[in-house]
Design an enzyme around this catalytic site. Structure first.
Site, PDB file in Angstrom:
ATOM      1  N   ARG A 280      51.187  35.885  28.649  1.00 48.01           N
ATOM      2  CA  ARG A 280      51.974  36.181  28.415  1.00 48.01           C
ATOM      3  C   ARG A 280      51.567  34.965  27.122  1.00 48.01           C
ATOM      4  O   ARG A 280      51.151  33.748  26.815  1.00 48.01           O
ATOM      5  CB  ARG A 280      53.311  34.774  29.187  1.00 48.01           C
ATOM      6  CG  ARG A 280      53.436  36.185  30.106  1.00 48.01           C
ATOM      7  CD  ARG A 280      54.357  35.726  31.341  1.00 48.01           C
ATOM      8  NE  ARG A 280      53.937  34.630  32.012  1.00 48.01           N
ATOM      9  CZ  ARG A 280      53.922  33.556  31.894  1.00 48.01           C
ATOM     10  NH1 ARG A 280      54.475  33.053  30.799  1.00 48.01           N
ATOM     11  NH2 ARG A 280      53.235  32.088  32.669  1.00 48.01           N
TER      12      ARG A 280
ATOM     13  N   TYR B 297      50.079  43.487  27.166  1.00 49.85           N
ATOM     14  CA  TYR B 297      50.403  42.319  28.166  1.00 49.85           C
ATOM     15  C   TYR B 297      51.980  42.481  29.274  1.00 49.85           C
ATOM     16  O   TYR B 297      52.698  42.648  28.914  1.00 49.85           O
ATOM     17  CB  TYR B 297      49.529  41.382  27.772  1.00 49.85           C
ATOM     18  CG  TYR B 297      50.081  40.268  29.225  1.00 49.85           C
ATOM     19  CD1 TYR B 297      48.354  40.657  29.678  1.00 49.85           C
ATOM     20  CD2 TYR B 297      50.690  39.438  29.192  1.00 49.85           C
ATOM     21  CE1 TYR B 297      49.032  39.353  31.279  1.00 49.85           C
ATOM     22  CE2 TYR B 297      51.150  38.335  31.167  1.00 49.85           C
ATOM     23  CZ  TYR B 297      49.307  39.268  31.545  1.00 49.85           C
ATOM     24  OH  TYR B 297      49.490  38.110  33.081  1.00 49.85           O
ATOM     25  N   GLY B 298      50.981  43.131  30.812  1.00 48.35           N
ATOM     26  CA  GLY B 298      52.059  42.882  31.653  1.00 48.35           C
ATOM     27  C   GLY B 298      53.354  41.865  31.823  1.00 48.35           C
ATOM     28  O   GLY B 298      54.551  42.110  31.362  1.00 48.35           O
ATOM     29  N   GLY B 299      53.237  40.472  31.722  1.00 47.37           N
ATOM     30  CA  GLY B 299      54.048  39.621  31.502  1.00 47.37           C
ATOM     31  C   GLY B 299      54.972  39.427  30.118  1.00 47.37           C
ATOM     32  O   GLY B 299      56.590  40.085  29.798  1.00 47.37           O
TER      33      GLY B 299
ATOM     34  N   CYS C 151      48.929  29.885  41.009  1.00 47.52           N
ATOM     35  CA  CYS C 151      48.748  28.249  41.390  1.00 47.52           C
ATOM     36  C   CYS C 151      48.743  29.155  43.204  1.00 47.52           C
ATOM     37  O   CYS C 151      48.873  28.408  43.767  1.00 47.52           O
ATOM     38  CB  CYS C 151      49.907  27.734  41.461  1.00 47.52           C
ATOM     39  SG  CYS C 151      50.413  26.111  39.871  1.00 47.52           S
ATOM     40  N   GLY C 152      48.873  30.518  43.480  1.00 47.47           N
ATOM     41  CA  GLY C 152      48.892  31.053  44.550  1.00 47.47           C
ATOM     42  C   GLY C 152      49.641  31.437  44.890  1.00 47.47           C
ATOM     43  O   GLY C 152      49.601  31.382  46.768  1.00 47.47           O
ATOM     44  N   LYS C 153      50.700  31.864  44.094  1.00 51.37           N
ATOM     45  CA  LYS C 153      52.117  32.181  45.516  1.00 51.37           C
ATOM     46  C   LYS C 153      51.643  33.883  45.933  1.00 51.37           C
ATOM     47  O   LYS C 153      52.276  33.926  46.669  1.00 51.37           O
ATOM     48  CB  LYS C 153      53.140  32.791  44.051  1.00 51.37           C
ATOM     49  CG  LYS C 153      54.053  31.859  44.159  1.00 51.37           C
ATOM     50  CD  LYS C 153      55.503  31.953  43.272  1.00 51.37           C
ATOM     51  CE  LYS C 153      54.790  32.718  42.074  1.00 51.37           C
ATOM     52  NZ  LYS C 153      54.320  32.337  40.778  1.00 51.37           N
ATOM     53  N   THR C 154      50.906  34.573  45.519  1.00 50.44           N
ATOM     54  CA  THR C 154      50.611  35.681  45.809  1.00 50.44           C
ATOM     55  C   THR C 154      49.667  35.587  47.659  1.00 50.44           C
ATOM     56  O   THR C 154      49.859  35.875  47.895  1.00 50.44           O
ATOM     57  CB  THR C 154      49.956  37.005  44.977  1.00 50.44           C
ATOM     58  OG1 THR C 154      50.272  36.746  44.159  1.00 50.44           O
ATOM     59  CG2 THR C 154      49.400  37.842  45.824  1.00 50.44           C
TER      60      THR C 154
ATOM     61  N   HIS D 249      61.606  32.060  40.260  1.00 52.08           N
ATOM     62  CA  HIS D 249      60.291  32.249  40.073  1.00 52.08           C
ATOM     63  C   HIS D 249      59.644  31.365  41.759  1.00 52.08           C
ATOM     64  O   HIS D 249      58.860  31.035  41.644  1.00 52.08           O
ATOM     65  CB  HIS D 249      59.438  31.838  39.221  1.00 52.08           C
ATOM     66  CG  HIS D 249      58.062  31.844  38.691  1.00 52.08           C
ATOM     67  ND1 HIS D 249      57.581  31.373  37.660  1.00 52.08           N
ATOM     68  CD2 HIS D 249      57.435  32.789  39.382  1.00 52.08           C
ATOM     69  CE1 HIS D 249      56.465  32.235  37.418  1.00 52.08           C
ATOM     70  NE2 HIS D 249      56.308  33.048  38.480  1.00 52.08           N
TER      71      HIS D 249
ATOM     72  N   ASP E 103      56.826  37.452  44.354  1.00 54.06           N
ATOM     73  CA  ASP E 103      56.700  35.951  42.349  1.00 54.06           C
ATOM     74  C   ASP E 103      58.459  36.148  41.947  1.00 54.06           C
ATOM     75  O   ASP E 103      58.663  35.249  41.587  1.00 54.06           O
ATOM     76  CB  ASP E 103      56.351  37.530  40.969  1.00 54.06           C
ATOM     77  CG  ASP E 103      55.929  36.815  40.079  1.00 54.06           C
ATOM     78  OD1 ASP E 103      55.100  35.026  40.075  1.00 54.06           O
ATOM     79  OD2 ASP E 103      56.116  37.405  38.964  1.00 54.06           O
TER      80      ASP E 103
ATOM     81  N   LYS F  16      59.334  39.450  34.115  1.00 50.07           N
ATOM     82  CA  LYS F  16      60.834  38.260  32.975  1.00 50.07           C
ATOM     83  C   LYS F  16      60.979  38.081  32.774  1.00 50.07           C
ATOM     84  O   LYS F  16      62.066  36.987  32.624  1.00 50.07           O
ATOM     85  CB  LYS F  16      58.418  37.444  32.412  1.00 50.07           C
ATOM     86  CG  LYS F  16      57.900  37.711  33.651  1.00 50.07           C
ATOM     87  CD  LYS F  16      57.706  36.414  34.614  1.00 50.07           C
ATOM     88  CE  LYS F  16      56.492  36.047  35.750  1.00 50.07           C
ATOM     89  NZ  LYS F  16      55.691  35.342  36.518  1.00 50.07           N
TER      90      LYS F  16
ATOM     91  N   ASN G  18      42.736  35.986  33.450  1.00 51.32           N
ATOM     92  CA  ASN G  18      44.027  36.320  33.726  1.00 51.32           C
ATOM     93  C   ASN G  18      43.892  37.658  34.077  1.00 51.32           C
ATOM     94  O   ASN G  18      44.930  38.208  33.586  1.00 51.32           O
ATOM     95  CB  ASN G  18      45.003  35.338  32.125  1.00 51.32           C
ATOM     96  CG  ASN G  18      46.123  36.533  32.673  1.00 51.32           C
ATOM     97  OD1 ASN G  18      46.458  36.008  34.177  1.00 51.32           O
ATOM     98  ND2 ASN G  18      46.890  36.474  32.263  1.00 51.32           N
ATOM     99  N   SER G  19      43.303  38.433  34.069  1.00 48.19           N
ATOM    100  CA  SER G  19      42.543  39.093  34.683  1.00 48.19           C
ATOM    101  C   SER G  19      43.515  40.082  36.319  1.00 48.19           C
ATOM    102  O   SER G  19      43.731  38.694  36.783  1.00 48.19           O
ATOM    103  CB  SER G  19      41.396  40.005  35.038  1.00 48.19           C
ATOM    104  OG  SER G  19      40.604  39.283  35.881  1.00 48.19           O
ATOM    105  N   ARG G  20      44.119  41.401  36.273  1.00 43.82           N
ATOM    106  CA  ARG G  20      45.382  42.135  37.411  1.00 43.82           C
ATOM    107  C   ARG G  20      44.746  42.713  38.087  1.00 43.82           C
ATOM    108  O   ARG G  20      44.567  43.494  37.043  1.00 43.82           O
ATOM    109  CB  ARG G  20      46.881  41.657  36.259  1.00 43.82           C
ATOM    110  CG  ARG G  20      46.901  40.628  35.655  1.00 43.82           C
ATOM    111  CD  ARG G  20      47.528  39.657  36.907  1.00 43.82           C
ATOM    112  NE  ARG G  20      47.974  38.497  35.880  1.00 43.82           N
ATOM    113  CZ  ARG G  20      49.030  37.475  36.050  1.00 43.82           C
ATOM    114  NH1 ARG G  20      50.003  37.887  37.286  1.00 43.82           N
ATOM    115  NH2 ARG G  20      49.099  35.862  35.417  1.00 43.82           N
TER     116      ARG G  20
ATOM    117  N   ASN H  14      47.405  26.446  55.159  1.00 43.78           N
ATOM    118  CA  ASN H  14      49.113  25.780  54.355  1.00 43.78           C
ATOM    119  C   ASN H  14      49.826  26.626  55.519  1.00 43.78           C
ATOM    120  O   ASN H  14      50.791  25.356  55.796  1.00 43.78           O
ATOM    121  CB  ASN H  14      49.088  26.674  53.203  1.00 43.78           C
ATOM    122  CG  ASN H  14      47.772  26.125  52.158  1.00 43.78           C
ATOM    123  OD1 ASN H  14      47.561  24.716  52.528  1.00 43.78           O
ATOM    124  ND2 ASN H  14      47.899  27.112  50.669  1.00 43.78           N
TER     125      ASN H  14
ATOM    126  N   SER I 293      52.466  30.079  37.525  1.00 46.64           N
ATOM    127  CA  SER I 293      51.654  31.024  37.358  1.00 46.64           C
ATOM    128  C   SER I 293      50.324  30.960  37.809  1.00 46.64           C
ATOM    129  O   SER I 293      49.905  29.443  37.410  1.00 46.64           O
ATOM    130  CB  SER I 293      52.105  31.243  36.229  1.00 46.64           C
ATOM    131  OG  SER I 293      53.483  31.642  35.217  1.00 46.64           O
TER     132      SER I 293
HETATM  133  C1  OXD Z   1      53.380  34.670  35.892  1.00 44.92           C
HETATM  134  C2  OXD Z   1      52.525  36.399  36.815  1.00 44.92           C
HETATM  135  O1  OXD Z   1      52.840  35.106  34.454  1.00 44.92           O
HETATM  136  O2  OXD Z   1      53.673  36.494  37.965  1.00 44.92           O
HETATM  137  O3  OXD Z   1      54.053  34.197  36.288  1.00 44.92           O
HETATM  138  O4  OXD Z   1      52.570  36.923  36.187  1.00 44.92           O
HETATM  139 MN    MN Z   2      55.263  34.878  37.958  1.00 40.95          MN
END
Ligand code: OXD
Ligand code: MN
Length: 594
Positions: free
Chosen positions: A77, A205-207, A258-261, A234, A283, A214, A373-375, A502, A256
């Site tokens: 992004r 790019y995705g975002g 930080c391990g949300k997924t 978010h 997300d 987003k 930042n590969s996805r 966690n 972004s």
């Molecule tokens: C981010 C994403 O950048 O979810 O937060 O892609």
């Molecule tokens: Mn995100």
């Protein structure tokens, strides 16, 4: 120009007129209305393979999956090129880039004139939120990118259901996306919340390009939520089921990467036999007050756009399973037998590897094989831990809200707020070290209130005021906590093992809510003692845990000074209640000084 309209039966005049207007501007060779069908997916995937935009992966190793390599200048992004174009600059606030709507539209129209000549313009209608949900909203993205269409098909409920839901209504989010020539000098991601519109130009790019995510579900939706009395955040949403079978839901905001997924689909440690985590979302959360006075949440998305590096069968076994088929990988490395690889996958890199730019990888070069930042883009239906309520039109009731950042110092493993206003204060003062999800330096602490700094579509001060005001509407508010999985000891090593462990912290939160666990009051919030957490079976020494839970006066003095600076930047829109909270905190920290 003759336009080959594939679908003449669209009844919605506002939609057909808007599509015709953009087609007159961009002059594509043909306009294709997407229906979201399997046949359409196969046709578009074949086209993308032919053009080189997608590379098919091995049908044995990764059935139904593809690799995409983006332009090396277009991998994250671009926040400096992202604008909120409200009529008044005050409404965008000091933390958003702003430009006046009329001038911005004029500039973008200039760039887009004739930009799709020789190309196909795709019209992608989509629903955000479970079908039939009172939370759900329709968007339509016009794009010249087949990669975008195929990703949107995974990330949203796309095609026919969206047109059915829209009917004759005009209140759909209008998204225009055009890749141009990917020249960063002609790249802008512009939001016009007052028009429910997004124009994104010059990036694939995705975002930046999947406008549902987003751009709509956070920036535009946060503006709409303020007007309509709800919240677009978010946040991941997870369900935590006890061995007795009752499930409680937690919504958690982290910046972004930080391990949300990982947290959203966590696998409990062995000592927590019988506990289960279910993913509602990884997300974004849309939150509304229910008739019962509780806060209810849906995940507006239908898939995951997760960071690949670091994903492995320890950090996220469910993710490793779900990306095993029917996924699109972007900027990961490829093996010679048509599989994918990235740094942090626990298997050593195979001897021969093609890097994310498509070149043979030289491990000695120091270059990463996969872009940091590969996805992966994966349908949520692939997730073995998917919540049975992920598609529930009513959403799920939220018991706890968690804010978290990536902080090497200061922030204890977990902190419970004293009340709603203090919880909002904790969210508002969140800081985190920057990651590769956005272009720019990595590892610098920046304030990222509620992980929304890059995603709030209006003035951040007004956003905090909206949060504070929500308290009046929520009769049974969730309890608010702050966590930090990333604190380091004097040896520079993480103090907490993270990942599945966690769950121990989440369990303490639920026990607090139920009045079953104790905590100690400190000037900055309530913190567990080491013995208040269930650490059974965990090989972490007591003094490291004490260090992880410590509230240190000198660190907090520096923290409140940096918060004060940030609040000053937010200017006059900053709610007095948060300034009061801040003054109170400064006084009690100074009072605690030995
Ligand atoms: C981010 C994403 O950048 O979810 O937060 O892609
Ligand atoms: Mn995100």
């Amino acid at each position: 120009m003759t336009l080959k309209e594939e679908r003449n039966e669209i009844k919605n005049r506002a939609l057909t007129e808007w599509v015709a207007e953009i087609a007159r501007l961009t002059t594509p060779d043909q306009v294709v209305w997407c229906d979201g069908s399997e046949a359409e997916k196969d046709r578009l995937a074949a086209l993308a393979v032919k053009s080189g935009s997608l590379i098919p992966l091995s049908p044995q190793k990764k059935p139904g999956s593809f690799l995409h390599r983006s332009d090396p200048n277009d991998v994250a992004r671009t926040e400096h090129l992202t604008f909120v174009c409200t009529p008044s600059q005050r409404d965008a606030g000091p933390t958003n880039n702003w430009s006046p709507p009329d001038q911005t539209y004029a500039k973008l129209r200039g760039w887009l004139k004739g930009s799709m000549r020789g190309r196909t313009m795709y019209v992608v209608p989509y629903v955000m939120g479970p079908l039939g949900s009172p939370f759900a909203k329709v968007g339509v993205e016009i794009t010249d990118s087949v990669y975008v269409v195929l990703n949107m098909r995974i990330m949203t409920r796309m095609g026919a259901p969206a047109l059915a839901m829209l009917g004759e209504r005009e209140d759909f989010c209008r998204g225009v996306h055009c890749t141009l020539d990917l020249n960063p000098d002609r790249r802008l991601i512009c939001h016009f919340p007052q028009d429910n519109a997004i124009w994104s130009v010059g990036s694939g790019y995705g975002g930046n390009a999947l406008l549902s995510k987003k751009c709509f579900a956070l920036r535009i939706a946060s503006w709409q939520g303020r007007g309509e009395g709800w919240l677009a955040e978010h946040m991941l949403i997870l369900g935590l089921q006890s061995p007795a079978g009752d499930t409680r839901y937690i919504a958690a905001a982290f910046p972004s990467a930080c391990g949300k997924t990982n947290l959203a689909m966590l696998t409990p440690p062995a000592e927590f036999a019988g506990w289960k985590v279910f993913t509602v979302g990884d997300d974004i959360a849309w939150l509304r007050v229910g008739d019962d006075g509780r806060l209810w949440a849906v995940n507006p998305e239908n898939g995951y756009f997760g960071v690949a590096p670091g994903t492995n069968s320890h950090s996220n076994p469910n993710a490793m399973k779900m990306v095993g088929h029917d996924s699109i990988f972007t900027n990961v490395a490829m093996t010679t037998d048509g599989d994918v690889w990235w740094e942090g996958m626990e298997t050593a890199p195979p001897e021969k590897l093609i890097d994310w730019r498509g070149r043979p990888w030289n491990p000695g070069s120091g270059d990463k094989a996969a872009h940091p930042n590969s996805r992966f883009t994966t349908p949520m239906a692939n997730n073995p831990a998917l919540s049975p309520h992920a598609n529930d039109p009513q959403g799920v009731p939220i018991s706890a809200i968690v804010f978290g950042g990536r902080r090497a110092t200061t922030m204890p493993l977990v902190l419970e707020s004293q009340n709603w206003t203090h919880g909002v204060y904790l969210g508002a003062t969140m800081g985190s070290e920057t990651t590769a999800a956005a272009a720019g330096a990595v590892g610098v602490v920046r304030r990222d209130p509620m992980a929304m700094l890059p995603f709030c579509g209006y003035n951040m001060g007004d956003y905090f005021a909206h949060w504070l005001q929500m308290e009046g509407a929520i009769k049974n508010p969730p309890r608010i906590f702050m966590v930090n999985w990333f604190r380091k000891g004097s040896d520079g090593k993480f103090l907490w093992p993270g990942f599945g462990e966690n769950l121990r912290v989440l369990k303490w939160m639920l026990d607090r809510i139920d009045g079953r666990a104790t905590a100690t009051d400190t000037p900055v919030g309530r913190v567990p003692r080491v013995e208040d957490l269930n650490l059974h079976g965990l090989d972490t020494a007591g003094d490291r845990m004490r260090e992880d839970l410590a509230v240190k006066t000198d660190e907090w003095s520096a923290e409140v000074a940096s918060t004060a600076e940030f609040f000053d930047k937010l200017g006059p829109a900053m709610p007095p209640a948060l300034r009061d909270k801040h003054r109170g905190l400064v006084n009690s920290i100074n009072g605690a000084r030995p």
